[in-house]
Design a protein around this motif. Structure first.
Motif, PDB file in Angstrom:
ATOM      1  N   LEU A   1       0.832  -1.192   0.000  1.00  0.00           N
ATOM      2  CA  LEU A   1       0.000   0.000   0.000  1.00  0.00           C
ATOM      3  C   LEU A   1       0.874   1.252   0.000  1.00  0.00           C
ATOM      4  CD1 LEU A   1      -2.769  -0.905   2.614  1.00  0.00           C
ATOM      5  CD2 LEU A   1      -2.872  -1.087   0.114  1.00  0.00           C
TER       6      LEU A   1
ATOM      7  N   HIS B   1       0.924   5.404   0.996  1.00  0.00           N
ATOM      8  CA  HIS B   1       0.259   6.393   1.845  1.00  0.00           C
ATOM      9  C   HIS B   1       0.484   7.783   1.288  1.00  0.00           C
ATOM     10  CE1 HIS B   1      -0.534   8.864   5.475  1.00  0.00           C
ATOM     11  NE2 HIS B   1      -1.497   7.973   5.582  1.00  0.00           N
TER      12      HIS B   1
ATOM     13  N   HIS C   1      -4.862   9.201   2.983  1.00  0.00           N
ATOM     14  CA  HIS C   1      -5.227   7.812   3.243  1.00  0.00           C
ATOM     15  C   HIS C   1      -4.270   6.857   2.521  1.00  0.00           C
ATOM     16  CE1 HIS C   1      -7.282   9.369  -0.344  1.00  0.00           C
ATOM     17  NE2 HIS C   1      -6.911   8.225  -0.860  1.00  0.00           N
ATOM     18  N   TRP C   2      -4.501   5.585   2.721  1.00  0.00           N
ATOM     19  CA  TRP C   2      -3.752   4.529   2.054  1.00  0.00           C
ATOM     20  C   TRP C   2      -4.440   4.181   0.748  1.00  0.00           C
ATOM     21  CZ3 TRP C   2       0.885   2.960   3.820  1.00  0.00           C
ATOM     22  CH2 TRP C   2       1.209   3.311   5.127  1.00  0.00           C
ATOM     23  N   THR C   3      -3.664   3.794  -0.242  1.00  0.00           N
ATOM     24  CA  THR C   3      -4.205   3.405  -1.532  1.00  0.00           C
ATOM     25  C   THR C   3      -3.268   2.391  -2.184  1.00  0.00           C
ATOM     26  OG1 THR C   3      -5.180   4.247  -3.589  1.00  0.00           O
ATOM     27  CG2 THR C   3      -3.122   5.287  -2.835  1.00  0.00           C
TER      28      THR C   3
ATOM     29  N   ARG D   1      -8.556   4.330   4.056  1.00  0.00           N
ATOM     30  CA  ARG D   1      -8.083   3.917   2.740  1.00  0.00           C
ATOM     31  C   ARG D   1      -9.041   4.347   1.632  1.00  0.00           C
ATOM     32  NH1 ARG D   1     -10.720   0.183   5.425  1.00  0.00           N
ATOM     33  NH2 ARG D   1     -12.153  -1.238   4.372  1.00  0.00           N
TER      34      ARG D   1
ATOM     35  N   VAL E   1      -8.575   0.328  -2.870  1.00  0.00           N
ATOM     36  CA  VAL E   1      -7.917  -0.797  -2.197  1.00  0.00           C
ATOM     37  C   VAL E   1      -8.881  -1.973  -2.120  1.00  0.00           C
ATOM     38  CG1 VAL E   1      -6.882  -1.612  -0.039  1.00  0.00           C
ATOM     39  CG2 VAL E   1      -6.369   0.698  -0.879  1.00  0.00           C
TER      40      VAL E   1
END
Length: 151
Positions: free
Chosen positions: A19, A21, A26-28, A120, A124
């Motif tokens: 992932l 950041h 957010h996380w992607t 996220r 994702v």
């Protein structure tokens, strides 16, 4: 309505996913915009390297996701359509690092069970669903946005 074509990498290593950041966000999944005249296949490899510092190779096409983000939720305040092409990508080398002069602050191998507790992008969930279920149509149901899941 604005429009964006993007390519995303689902990089799996046993029970972990790679992932990215975004700074202050957010996380992607590693990935991004397909440049004019560029093939999404080439885009995903370029983006993986730019955002993570790693080299990769495409294993297979997983599917395509198209979503319209309503004006009230879009960053620009106008409706936006994002079409994402998702690939299963195997990391072949390189060293994880932040994106040089970019928006990706860190890339991390994340245990799959931990993903549900992260703020996220819905991308994702789409990518992991495509990788897990491998639907013949290359399409999964829309991901509900809210709580920890963002556009």
């Amino acid at each position: 309505m604005s429009f964006r074509l993007a390519a995303y990498a689902v990089c799996l290593d046993h029970d972990r996913v790679l992932l990215a950041h975004y700074r202050g966000a957010h996380w992607t999944l590693p990935g991004g915009k397909v440049e004019h005249g560029e093939d999404p296949y080439d885009t995903v490899i370029r983006e993986v390297h730019e955002e993570t510092g790693c080299d990769g190779e495409v294993g297979r096409l997983l599917g395509v996701d198209s979503r319209v983000i309503p004006a009230a939720e879009a960053l620009a305040g106008a409706p936006h359509q994002n079409v994402g092409v998702f690939y299963l990508v195997r990391i072949t080398g390189g060293t994880l690092r932040p994106e040089a002069n970019g928006e990706t602050a860190a890339s991390v191998w994340t245990p799959l069970p931990a993903v549900a507790g992260l703020p996220r992008s819905g991308l994702v969930d789409v990518g992991l669903s495509l990788a897990r279920d491998r639907p013949l149509t290359g399409h999964v149901a829309p991901v509900a946005v809210g709580g920890l899941v963002r556009h």
